[in-house]
Design a protein around this motif. Structure first.
Motif, PDB file in Angstrom:
ATOM      1  N   TYR A  35      32.166  -7.403  12.527  1.00 41.04           N
ATOM      2  CA  TYR A  35      32.553  -8.794  12.317  1.00 41.04           C
ATOM      3  C   TYR A  35      33.274  -9.302  13.562  1.00 41.04           C
ATOM      4  CZ  TYR A  35      34.244 -12.993   9.916  1.00 41.04           C
ATOM      5  OH  TYR A  35      34.493 -14.290   9.553  1.00 41.04           O
ATOM      6  N   ILE A  36      32.752 -10.378  14.125  1.00 42.75           N
ATOM      7  CA  ILE A  36      33.266 -10.968  15.360  1.00 42.75           C
ATOM      8  C   ILE A  36      33.750 -12.383  15.071  1.00 42.75           C
ATOM      9  CG2 ILE A  36      32.631 -11.748  17.684  1.00 42.75           C
ATOM     10  CD1 ILE A  36      30.454  -9.508  17.623  1.00 42.75           C
ATOM     11  N   VAL A  37      34.966 -12.705  15.511  1.00 44.50           N
ATOM     12  CA  VAL A  37      35.525 -14.045  15.313  1.00 44.50           C
ATOM     13  C   VAL A  37      35.872 -14.645  16.670  1.00 44.50           C
ATOM     14  CG1 VAL A  37      37.367 -15.410  14.281  1.00 44.50           C
ATOM     15  CG2 VAL A  37      36.431 -13.442  13.037  1.00 44.50           C
ATOM     16  N   ILE A  38      35.305 -15.803  16.944  1.00 42.41           N
ATOM     17  CA  ILE A  38      35.586 -16.529  18.186  1.00 42.41           C
ATOM     18  C   ILE A  38      36.343 -17.806  17.824  1.00 42.41           C
ATOM     19  CG2 ILE A  38      34.617 -17.542  20.274  1.00 42.41           C
ATOM     20  CD1 ILE A  38      34.028 -14.557  20.001  1.00 42.41           C
ATOM     21  N   ASP A  39      37.627 -17.829  18.160  1.00 39.28           N
ATOM     22  CA  ASP A  39      38.485 -18.976  17.860  1.00 39.28           C
ATOM     23  C   ASP A  39      38.683 -19.794  19.137  1.00 39.28           C
ATOM     24  OD1 ASP A  39      40.464 -20.548  16.325  1.00 39.28           O
ATOM     25  OD2 ASP A  39      41.876 -19.639  17.731  1.00 39.28           O
ATOM     26  N   GLY A  40      38.592 -21.104  19.006  1.00 41.96           N
ATOM     27  CA  GLY A  40      38.672 -21.974  20.172  1.00 41.96           C
ATOM     28  C   GLY A  40      40.078 -22.328  20.617  1.00 41.96           C
ATOM     29  N   GLY A  41      41.077 -21.557  20.141  1.00 43.55           N
ATOM     30  CA  GLY A  41      42.465 -21.841  20.516  1.00 43.55           C
ATOM     31  C   GLY A  41      43.173 -22.654  19.454  1.00 43.55           C
ATOM     32  N   SER A  42      43.026 -22.253  18.211  1.00 46.00           N
ATOM     33  CA  SER A  42      43.582 -23.005  17.082  1.00 46.00           C
ATOM     34  C   SER A  42      45.107 -23.027  17.100  1.00 46.00           C
ATOM     35  CB  SER A  42      43.104 -22.382  15.763  1.00 46.00           C
ATOM     36  OG  SER A  42      41.714 -22.535  15.600  1.00 46.00           O
ATOM     37  N   THR A  43      45.648 -24.127  16.552  1.00 47.69           N
ATOM     38  CA  THR A  43      47.105 -24.284  16.475  1.00 47.69           C
ATOM     39  C   THR A  43      47.557 -24.615  15.054  1.00 47.69           C
ATOM     40  OG1 THR A  43      46.876 -26.628  17.073  1.00 47.69           O
ATOM     41  CG2 THR A  43      47.274 -25.061  18.872  1.00 47.69           C
ATOM     42  N   ASP A  44      46.652 -24.464  14.070  1.00 53.15           N
ATOM     43  CA  ASP A  44      46.956 -24.882  12.695  1.00 53.15           C
ATOM     44  C   ASP A  44      47.258 -23.713  11.756  1.00 53.15           C
ATOM     45  OD1 ASP A  44      44.423 -23.758  12.563  1.00 53.15           O
ATOM     46  OD2 ASP A  44      43.752 -25.130  10.970  1.00 53.15           O
ATOM     47  N   ILE A  57      38.255  -7.219  11.009  1.00 47.03           N
ATOM     48  CA  ILE A  57      37.605  -7.895  12.131  1.00 47.03           C
ATOM     49  C   ILE A  57      37.481  -6.906  13.284  1.00 47.03           C
ATOM     50  CG2 ILE A  57      37.762  -9.796  13.780  1.00 47.03           C
ATOM     51  CD1 ILE A  57      39.429 -11.314  11.685  1.00 47.03           C
ATOM     52  N   ASN A  58      36.267  -6.703  13.771  1.00 50.72           N
ATOM     53  CA  ASN A  58      36.041  -5.727  14.836  1.00 50.72           C
ATOM     54  C   ASN A  58      36.381  -6.262  16.217  1.00 50.72           C
ATOM     55  OD1 ASN A  58      33.774  -5.265  12.582  1.00 50.72           O
ATOM     56  ND2 ASN A  58      34.343  -3.287  13.453  1.00 50.72           N
ATOM     57  N   TYR A  59      36.200  -7.572  16.403  1.00 47.77           N
ATOM     58  CA  TYR A  59      36.527  -8.187  17.688  1.00 47.77           C
ATOM     59  C   TYR A  59      36.923  -9.635  17.437  1.00 47.77           C
ATOM     60  CZ  TYR A  59      36.019 -10.251  22.329  1.00 47.77           C
ATOM     61  OH  TYR A  59      36.267 -10.927  23.511  1.00 47.77           O
ATOM     62  N   TRP A  60      37.977 -10.085  18.097  1.00 53.06           N
ATOM     63  CA  TRP A  60      38.333 -11.492  18.006  1.00 53.06           C
ATOM     64  C   TRP A  60      38.961 -11.944  19.322  1.00 53.06           C
ATOM     65  CZ3 TRP A  60      43.335 -13.278  18.650  1.00 53.06           C
ATOM     66  CH2 TRP A  60      44.368 -12.331  18.499  1.00 53.06           C
ATOM     67  N   VAL A  61      38.850 -13.236  19.576  1.00 48.74           N
ATOM     68  CA  VAL A  61      39.471 -13.839  20.749  1.00 48.74           C
ATOM     69  C   VAL A  61      39.872 -15.256  20.375  1.00 48.74           C
ATOM     70  CG1 VAL A  61      37.298 -14.727  21.702  1.00 48.74           C
ATOM     71  CG2 VAL A  61      39.224 -14.256  23.234  1.00 48.74           C
ATOM     72  N   SER A  62      40.965 -15.731  20.939  1.00 46.63           N
ATOM     73  CA  SER A  62      41.413 -17.097  20.702  1.00 46.63           C
ATOM     74  C   SER A  62      41.708 -17.735  22.053  1.00 46.63           C
ATOM     75  CB  SER A  62      42.665 -17.114  19.820  1.00 46.63           C
ATOM     76  OG  SER A  62      43.095 -18.446  19.568  1.00 46.63           O
ATOM     77  N   GLU A  63      40.836 -18.649  22.463  1.00 44.67           N
ATOM     78  CA  GLU A  63      40.971 -19.300  23.765  1.00 44.67           C
ATOM     79  C   GLU A  63      40.111 -20.563  23.773  1.00 44.67           C
ATOM     80  OE1 GLU A  63      39.542 -16.261  26.383  1.00 44.67           O
ATOM     81  OE2 GLU A  63      37.418 -16.736  26.018  1.00 44.67           O
ATOM     82  N   PRO A  64      40.435 -21.523  24.621  1.00 46.52           N
ATOM     83  CA  PRO A  64      39.629 -22.750  24.697  1.00 46.52           C
ATOM     84  C   PRO A  64      38.196 -22.440  25.128  1.00 46.52           C
ATOM     85  CG  PRO A  64      41.749 -23.049  25.787  1.00 46.52           C
ATOM     86  CD  PRO A  64      41.625 -21.578  25.491  1.00 46.52           C
ATOM     87  N   ASP A  65      37.271 -23.271  24.660  1.00 47.62           N
ATOM     88  CA  ASP A  65      35.874 -23.114  25.062  1.00 47.62           C
ATOM     89  C   ASP A  65      35.280 -24.489  25.328  1.00 47.62           C
ATOM     90  OD1 ASP A  65      34.962 -24.202  22.485  1.00 47.62           O
ATOM     91  OD2 ASP A  65      35.600 -22.274  21.664  1.00 47.62           O
ATOM     92  N   ARG A  66      34.000 -24.512  25.673  1.00 44.17           N
ATOM     93  CA  ARG A  66      33.317 -25.767  26.010  1.00 44.17           C
ATOM     94  C   ARG A  66      32.509 -26.312  24.841  1.00 44.17           C
ATOM     95  NH1 ARG A  66      29.702 -24.667  30.928  1.00 44.17           N
ATOM     96  NH2 ARG A  66      29.632 -22.548  30.070  1.00 44.17           N
TER      97      ARG A  66
END
Length: 251
Positions: A35-44, A57-66
């Motif tokens: 399970y992979i979660v890509i977060d766009g830099g949430s603040t909520d 969750i096996n991999y996750w990242v939280s950072e801005p994207d396009r």
């Protein structure tokens, strides 16, 4: 050993809906997935929810994207599964045995792209009130939440296009896949919230444009569908027009 499936979730400031997705993934009877979660830099509070559930969750990242397709490509880059499904925040599996049923299909070695049916709902009003949707490849009725396909297809046809205001890059990618490698799994795969951006009117118009470019509809069909979209009860309007103005129709 690589997992059979990569489930990828894209999320941005959607903690409330993301909880539905987390629960659905966690409850699947089939377990041979990552399970992979890509977060766009949430603040909520979404990031805190990810950390709280990191054991599942096996991999996750939280950072801005396009944008969504950039995020989808990020998930694809780290995916190890032979098969991929994108189940974004607010999306759920149709039931806990969907993946078990999928991996019992006898022809998975012969096909690369499997699309199924779906349900829609309004998570804000009533998450349990479901409306069925039926997939049709020829008519372009395909939802990426109800598509499971082989990761190797991206090696052959490239990643998702990242273009401002384009919300149908997944549909464009789907149309590049040879029909001989496409299979309809005749049962619902996902439940999807119907308030997302892909349900916006301009998304439908983009899809019609792509159908025209790929030769799936003619210029006349494109014009007809756009008029039908803009004019309520267009079918009745057109018939009445013919009755009034076309001589052979009056006979």
């Amino acid at each position: 050993m690589s997992p059979k499936l990569s489930i990828i979730t894209i999320v941005l400031n959607n903690k409330q809906f993301f909880e539905y997705t987390l629960k659905s993934v966690r409850e699947q009877s089939f377990k041979e997935f990552e399970y992979i979660v890509i977060d766009g830099g949430s603040t909520d509070g979404t990031l805190e929810l990810i950390k709280k559930n990191r054991s599942g969750i096996n991999y996750w990242v939280s950072e801005p994207d396009r944008g969504i397709y950039d995020a989808m490509n990020k998930g694809l880059k780290v995916a190890k599964g032979e098969w991929i499904i994108y189940l974004n925040a607010g999306d759920r599996f149709a039931d806990r045995n969907v993946l078990t049923s999928f991996f019992k299909l006898k022809n998975l070695g012969e096909v690369d792209f499997v699309f199924g049916n779906w349900y829609t709902c309004n998570l804000l009003k009533d998450p349990n009130s479901l409306f069925p949707g039926f997939a049709n490849y020829e008519k372009g009725a395909i939802l990426h939440q109800s598509v499971i396909y082989k990761r190797k297809l991206h090696n052959l046809y490239g990643n998702y296009l990242i273009t401002p205001k384009l919300i149908i890059s997944d549909y464009v990618f789907f149309l590049t896949i040879p029909k001989t490698k496409v299979f309809h799994f005749d049962q619902p795969i996902s439940i999807n919230d119907n308030t997302g951006v892909s349900t916006a009117p301009w998304s439908y118009k983009q899809k019609l444009a792509i159908d025209f470019v790929f030769g799936r509809i003619t210029a006349l069909q494109l014009a007809f569908l756009l008029l039908k979209f803009h004019i309520p009860r267009f079918d009745r309007y057109l018939i009445n027009y013919f009755k009034r103005n076309i001589s052979w129709f009056k006979k």
